[in-house]
Design a protein around this motif. Sequence first.
Motif, PDB file in Angstrom:
ATOM      1  N   TYR A 128       0.003   0.120   3.608  1.00 42.13           N
ATOM      2  CA  TYR A 128       0.435  -0.432   2.484  1.00 42.13           C
ATOM      3  C   TYR A 128       1.606  -1.470   2.518  1.00 42.13           C
ATOM      4  N   PHE A 129       1.183  -2.874   2.569  1.00 39.83           N
ATOM      5  CA  PHE A 129       2.590  -3.809   2.868  1.00 39.83           C
ATOM      6  C   PHE A 129       2.947  -4.053   1.377  1.00 39.83           C
ATOM      7  N   GLN A 130       4.520  -4.365   1.363  1.00 37.73           N
ATOM      8  CA  GLN A 130       5.103  -4.694   0.233  1.00 37.73           C
ATOM      9  C   GLN A 130       5.413  -6.133   0.460  1.00 37.73           C
ATOM     10  N   GLY A 131       4.812  -7.293  -0.235  1.00 38.46           N
ATOM     11  CA  GLY A 131       5.114  -8.618  -0.171  1.00 38.46           C
ATOM     12  C   GLY A 131       5.280  -9.143   1.341  1.00 38.46           C
ATOM     13  N   LYS A 132       6.335  -9.479   1.769  1.00 41.75           N
ATOM     14  CA  LYS A 132       6.614 -10.291   3.201  1.00 41.75           C
ATOM     15  C   LYS A 132       6.295  -9.254   4.260  1.00 41.75           C
ATOM     16  N   GLU A 133       6.098  -8.060   4.176  1.00 40.77           N
ATOM     17  CA  GLU A 133       6.060  -7.395   5.158  1.00 40.77           C
ATOM     18  C   GLU A 133       4.842  -7.359   6.105  1.00 40.77           C
ATOM     19  N   LEU A 134       3.681  -8.097   5.472  1.00 38.24           N
ATOM     20  CA  LEU A 134       2.425  -8.329   6.049  1.00 38.24           C
ATOM     21  C   LEU A 134       2.836  -9.822   6.824  1.00 38.24           C
ATOM     22  N   ASP A 135       3.440 -10.646   6.507  1.00 37.95           N
ATOM     23  CA  ASP A 135       3.802 -11.687   7.185  1.00 37.95           C
ATOM     24  C   ASP A 135       4.590 -11.349   8.540  1.00 37.95           C
ATOM     25  N   GLU A 136       5.444 -10.446   8.676  1.00 39.23           N
ATOM     26  CA  GLU A 136       6.172 -10.009   9.553  1.00 39.23           C
ATOM     27  C   GLU A 136       5.377  -9.117  10.741  1.00 39.23           C
ATOM     28  N   GLU A 137       4.553  -8.507   9.999  1.00 34.39           N
ATOM     29  CA  GLU A 137       3.647  -7.769  10.934  1.00 34.39           C
ATOM     30  C   GLU A 137       2.597  -8.512  11.857  1.00 34.39           C
ATOM     31  N   LEU A 138       2.074  -9.520  11.028  1.00 37.78           N
ATOM     32  CA  LEU A 138       1.154 -10.486  11.536  1.00 37.78           C
ATOM     33  C   LEU A 138       1.974 -11.366  12.890  1.00 37.78           C
ATOM     34  N   ALA A 139       3.165 -11.729  12.552  1.00 37.30           N
ATOM     35  CA  ALA A 139       3.916 -12.460  13.534  1.00 37.30           C
ATOM     36  C   ALA A 139       4.180 -11.524  14.521  1.00 37.30           C
ATOM     37  N   ARG A 140       4.430 -10.122  14.376  1.00 39.30           N
ATOM     38  CA  ARG A 140       4.961  -9.207  15.436  1.00 39.30           C
ATOM     39  C   ARG A 140       3.745  -8.893  16.380  1.00 39.30           C
ATOM     40  N   ASP A 141       2.769  -8.854  16.014  1.00 43.26           N
ATOM     41  CA  ASP A 141       1.748  -8.298  16.969  1.00 43.26           C
ATOM     42  C   ASP A 141       0.320  -9.281  16.717  1.00 43.26           C
ATOM     43  N   LYS A 142       0.348 -10.195  17.389  1.00 40.46           N
ATOM     44  CA  LYS A 142      -0.760 -11.293  17.440  1.00 40.46           C
ATOM     45  C   LYS A 142      -1.890 -10.836  18.179  1.00 40.46           C
ATOM     46  N   HIS A 143      -1.929  -9.559  18.892  1.00 43.80           N
ATOM     47  CA  HIS A 143      -3.147  -9.118  19.653  1.00 43.80           C
ATOM     48  C   HIS A 143      -3.899  -8.037  18.713  1.00 43.80           C
ATOM     49  N   CYS A 144      -3.353  -7.671  17.519  1.00 41.26           N
ATOM     50  CA  CYS A 144      -3.976  -6.577  16.667  1.00 41.26           C
ATOM     51  C   CYS A 144      -4.961  -7.636  15.762  1.00 41.26           C
ATOM     52  N   ILE A 145      -6.061  -7.132  15.231  1.00 43.65           N
ATOM     53  CA  ILE A 145      -6.843  -7.814  14.424  1.00 43.65           C
ATOM     54  C   ILE A 145      -6.814  -7.042  13.078  1.00 43.65           C
ATOM     55  N   TRP A 146      -6.436  -7.409  11.957  1.00 44.07           N
ATOM     56  CA  TRP A 146      -5.944  -6.822  10.591  1.00 44.07           C
ATOM     57  C   TRP A 146      -7.286  -7.041   9.536  1.00 44.07           C
ATOM     58  N   PHE A 147      -7.579  -5.992   8.956  1.00 40.74           N
ATOM     59  CA  PHE A 147      -8.517  -6.178   7.813  1.00 40.74           C
ATOM     60  C   PHE A 147      -7.652  -5.972   6.627  1.00 40.74           C
ATOM     61  N   ILE A 148      -7.384  -6.898   5.756  1.00 38.65           N
ATOM     62  CA  ILE A 148      -6.486  -6.677   4.543  1.00 38.65           C
ATOM     63  C   ILE A 148      -7.115  -6.711   3.205  1.00 38.65           C
ATOM     64  N   THR A 149      -6.951  -5.897   2.417  1.00 39.63           N
ATOM     65  CA  THR A 149      -7.352  -6.038   1.154  1.00 39.63           C
ATOM     66  C   THR A 149      -6.380  -6.486   0.149  1.00 39.63           C
ATOM     67  N   PHE A 150      -6.523  -7.425  -0.827  1.00 44.64           N
ATOM     68  CA  PHE A 150      -5.581  -7.850  -1.700  1.00 44.64           C
ATOM     69  C   PHE A 150      -6.158  -7.322  -3.262  1.00 44.64           C
ATOM     70  N   PHE A 151      -5.536  -6.633  -3.540  1.00 46.77           N
ATOM     71  CA  PHE A 151      -5.941  -5.949  -4.925  1.00 46.77           C
ATOM     72  C   PHE A 151      -4.870  -5.967  -6.141  1.00 46.77           C
ATOM     73  N   THR A 152      -5.181  -5.357  -7.105  1.00 51.50           N
ATOM     74  CA  THR A 152      -4.049  -5.044  -8.312  1.00 51.50           C
ATOM     75  C   THR A 152      -4.455  -3.608  -8.942  1.00 51.50           C
ATOM     76  N   ALA A 153      -3.795  -3.162  -9.274  1.00 52.52           N
ATOM     77  CA  ALA A 153      -4.009  -1.715  -9.800  1.00 52.52           C
ATOM     78  C   ALA A 153      -4.840  -1.486 -10.964  1.00 52.52           C
ATOM     79  N   TRP A 154      -4.731  -2.742 -11.717  1.00 57.09           N
ATOM     80  CA  TRP A 154      -5.271  -2.443 -13.048  1.00 57.09           C
ATOM     81  C   TRP A 154      -6.810  -2.957 -12.851  1.00 57.09           C
ATOM     82  N   SER A 155      -7.355  -3.451 -11.930  1.00 57.41           N
ATOM     83  CA  SER A 155      -8.815  -4.091 -11.866  1.00 57.41           C
ATOM     84  C   SER A 155      -9.775  -2.973 -11.189  1.00 57.41           C
ATOM     85  N   PRO A 156     -10.873  -2.752 -12.362  1.00 55.81           N
ATOM     86  CA  PRO A 156     -11.839  -1.866 -11.928  1.00 55.81           C
ATOM     87  C   PRO A 156     -12.494  -1.965 -10.696  1.00 55.81           C
TER      88      PRO A 156
END
Length: 270
Positions: A128-156
């Motif tokens: 679970y990423f907080q804001g800019k943490e995802l950018d930092e992780e993507l820049a840190r390890d470019k050899h890893c493939i990431w599946f990322i879900t963008f969501f909101t807590a209120w959405s069914p």
Amino acid sequence: MKLLDDLKQLAHPYHVINLLMSLSFLFSKYVPGVCEVLFPADQCGELSMWESEVLFFMLVIIMFRSRKSGSRNMVAYISVFNMYAKICNIVLWFTADVVYGIIYIILALIHFLVIGEPVYQGPEKVVYFQGKELDEELARDKHCIWFITFFTAWSPACSNLAPTFAKLSAEYTLDNLKFGKVDVGRYPEASKHYHINDSTFSLQLPTISVFKEGKEVVRRPCLNAQSKFQKFYFTEDNIKAAFDMNNIYMECQKILEAKKGKKDDHVKSE
């Protein structure tokens, strides 16, 4: 089997109370004994023109949102119904009596805070990423493939995707293939950065994106030739097919095996 699983999930107190609250105004109007306590006798057993119009408008909105939502199961449809039905009930109860409206909102808040929506309890390997943490992780390890879900807590729709995404993470995670989530409702800067519309009527909630070498290569839902978002059903099979997950998994596994083989050869040579 799927129907039985849905019924078991809907039997949770959260969903049962949610459904009762969604139908509370209609029950109060048509249940003998209850209506006479809350309303004048001449208003029992029937809806006024205004109340009928509000309910009709609610049904239109629910039908529209159900067609646009990315799910095709009973729990998803009922969750969408409950969300808009409760909004409709707030309007109806406030119209009937301000005190009734306030009581209804208080009960809805107690229900949300005390009981809470049931969450997936099975295995998962989701970061679970907080804001800019995802950018930092993507820049840190470019050899890893990431599946990322963008969501909101209120959405069914986001809530309905959560267990499916968790199961996929447990099944497919490798050292170079990982799964993450970003709450764009909580971190609006992330929604702007990754171009996710987090409004109530957004067709982008949830969104799954795949990042390779630090860059996004594919996402669902996506734009069609008319620059409109295509409807995407977030079932397990659809996600696997749309993102070619089996082939990605095998490719990542081969890379890891090749690295392991080189490491073993290096140890032997020493």
